[in-house]
Design an enzyme around this catalytic site. Structure first.
Site, PDB file in Angstrom:
ATOM      1  N   HIS A  99      -4.138   5.672   3.770  1.00  0.00           N
ATOM      2  CA  HIS A  99      -4.817   4.627   3.003  1.00  0.00           C
ATOM      3  C   HIS A  99      -4.438   3.236   3.488  1.00  0.00           C
ATOM      4  O   HIS A  99      -5.304   2.383   3.729  1.00  0.00           O
ATOM      5  CB  HIS A  99      -4.483   4.781   1.518  1.00  0.00           C
ATOM      6  N   SER A 108     -10.863  -0.402  -2.717  1.00  0.00           N
ATOM      7  CA  SER A 108      -9.719  -0.535  -1.813  1.00  0.00           C
ATOM      8  C   SER A 108     -10.130  -1.196  -0.509  1.00  0.00           C
ATOM      9  O   SER A 108      -9.311  -1.818   0.169  1.00  0.00           O
ATOM     10  CB  SER A 108      -9.113   0.833  -1.502  1.00  0.00           C
ATOM     11  N   ASP A 138       0.835  -1.201   0.000  1.00  0.00           N
ATOM     12  CA  ASP A 138       0.000   0.000   0.000  1.00  0.00           C
ATOM     13  C   ASP A 138       0.872   1.254   0.000  1.00  0.00           C
ATOM     14  O   ASP A 138       2.026   1.212  -0.425  1.00  0.00           O
ATOM     15  CB  ASP A 138      -0.952  -0.026   1.202  1.00  0.00           C
TER      16      ASP A 138
END
Length: 541
Positions: free
Chosen positions: A218, A396, A177
């Site tokens: 994220h 995601s 990521d």
């Protein structure tokens, strides 16, 4: 003196200018000659767990596994370039130089096949990164066990696997990521540190930087969907697994270098012995449009990233990837590496099981079913870097729902290969017999997938014939040799509920009628007689 100072300032500005204009290339080597490593001693470049995985699944060691030649790397250094990362799978290295004329020289070296530009300085980012995170903040909820995360686990029957004790223990998941802000301090990850479940964290974008910098949000959210746990407040899909945290994504720009970082991160995951990779990343458009992909490139073999993902699968790992959030854009299709034949591409559904409008469309450009499956990716409960449980949208977030539960499914039978796990998940989808370009094979049922595995392992069809399969209104069972003795025949749905049952004594053919009204999907036929127990996986049209 003024002249001296002016010269110094000019020199410093020139150095800064050179750094700003440094470019990054991927240099491909022609072979792996002059290598200090050998396939006869894999323990020198692979972990014990990685070697055991290859042995267990009869995966032969190949030249792909060998590190790149240090002789070639040393030769590059002597030419005056900075080597960032070598890649054994792509047999080359990411280099950095501000002397662009040197690339012409490098291109002519005998052991170099190509030097390709993959990053350059830009005046500003043009591609919006992670458009899948419009978050509405909620305070923590004390809802029983899962808290706000209940829906994302329950829609794919992951809670039933958890109830059976399968929560990822003994499984190893790599998360590729953009970084993992505050994972070292947030409440939902405390158990990971207490139990030594985070085995490492590597930054392939800025080596040596703080991968837990709060700028990176994220990766934190993605990890929380799998690994997060706060008793009676939040529970992820695989809270007992071990995790390897790998940063391949650069928030500041969008260039092909990130694909190369991804492949190198996957190589590292393989070498460490990882079972499952979750990648909530994808590519098709870049800051420099000359690098952009077309839909025809989404064929499972053309992009750098998908080549790495397919190699990762060939080494025995399960690769789970977000399908993309392009459903409402002109592009609309899946993005790489979700186009891989052996990559489990995960689309997004809402809590009501309706596909989210942003979820990318399939099929792959060569016509294969994509996405593979869908999981909840709308209003998912995620950990924020401010220690609140919040909400977020995007594939995601559907990807780690599936990746964590795939690890739990694999935990139920660790003798399964990655291909068998992938097949079970696809087959448990509610649209397996009629896939489409939004749901793929549908919404998986991970508890049913475990039941299907049991049916496959206990099946014995030597003397029994069950047809038609798929069935619609009738199902016939014939004992090919002697008639069935005293037996009980039961059809179960995937949750274990009995939908039909017959008793027989001395019959050779048994027919189940009136099955028209059964919902489409997967069923299990169980036959118990004195000579044994037989189980069959069935599909209702």
């Amino acid at each position: 003196m003024k002249s001296y100072i002016a010269n110094i300032v000019t020199l410093l500005l020139a150095l800064v200018y050179s750094e700003l204009n440094a470019q990054k290339y991927f240099v491909s080597f022609t072979d792996k000659a002059n290598n200090e490593f050998t396939l006869s001693a894999p323990e020198e470049f692979l972990s014990t767990k990685a070697i055991e995985r290859r042995t267990k699944y009869n995966i032969a060691l190949s030249e792909e596994d060998l590190p790149v030649s240090t002789f070639y790397l040393d030769s590059l250094k002597k030419m005056g370039v900075h080597i960032l990362w070598p890649s054994k799978w792509l047999n080359g290295a990411i280099i950095e130089t501000y002397n662009t004329t040197l690339i012409d020289t490098i291109d002519r070296v005998s052991f170099i096949s190509k030097a390709q530009l993959i990053w350059k300085s830009t005046s500003g980012k043009t591609i919006q990164k992670f458009p899948d995170q419009p978050i509405n903040t909620f305070l923590k909820s004390a809802t029983e066990t899962y808290g706000l995360a209940l829906d994302q686990t329950q829609t794919v029957n992951g809670h039933l696997l958890h109830q059976e004790g399968y929560q990822g223990e003994g499984m190893y998941i790599a998360v590729i990521d953009n970084g993992f802000g505050n994972v070292n301090t947030l409440s939902s990850f405390t158990h990971l540190w207490s139990n030594n479940q985070i085995t490492g964290a590597i930054d392939f974008v800025e080596p040596g930087s703080d991968i837990y910098n709060s700028y990176y949000t994220h990766g934190t959210a993605v990890l929380s969907i799998m690994a997060g746990f706060i008793e009676n407040e939040y529970k992820g899909t695989a809270p007992d697994a071990k995790y390897l945290l790998l940063r391949s994504e650069d928030n500041r720009s969008e260039y092909p270098i990130e694909e190369y970082n991804w492949v190198i991160a996957a190589e590292y995951a393989d070498s460490a012995g990882v079972d499952v990779i979750n990648s909530s990343l994808g590519y098709y458009e870049f800051d420099d449009a000359s690098f952009n992909y077309s839909y025809s490139d989404m064929d499972g073999q053309s992009t750098t990233c998908v080549k790495g993902a397919e190699i990762a699968f060939s080494k025995g790992m399960l690769v789970v990837c977000s399908a993309g959030n392009e459903g409402v854009l002109d592009w609309k299709y899946i993005i790489t590496p979700s186009d891989g034949e052996h990559v489990m591409a995960v689309g997004a559904i809402q809590p009501d099981s309706i596909v989210a409008n942003f979820s990318s469309y399939g099929p792959s450009s060569d016509g294969r079913v994509k996405p593979d499956v869908c999981a909840m990716g709308y209003l998912n409960a995620i950990q924020s870097t401010s220690d609140l449980i919040t909400r977020g949208n995007g594939t995601s977030f559907s990807s780690p729902v599936a990746a964590g539960l795939a690890a739990c499914l694999w935990q139920t039978n660790q003798n399964l290969s990655n291909q068998e796990v992938l097949n079970l998940i696809r087959q448990s989808g509610n649209k397996y017999t009629s896939p489409d370009n939004r749901f793929g094979y549908g919404i998986p049922d991970f508890f049913a997938a475990a039941n299907l595995d049991n049916a496959i392992r206990t099946n014995d069809k030597d003397n029994l014939q069950v047809f038609p399969n798929p069935f619609s209104s009738q199902l016939h069972i014939i004992k090919l040799a002697n008639p069935l003795g005293k037996a009980v025949l039961t059809i179960y749905d995937v949750t274990g509920n009995v939908v039909s049952r017959k008793n027989t004594n001395g019959q050779q053919k048994i027919t189940f009628d009136g099955l028209n009204d059964l919902p489409h999907g997967i069923y299990i036929l169980e036959i118990i007689e004195s000579s044994g127990k037989y189980t069959y996986k069935l599909f209702k049209e």
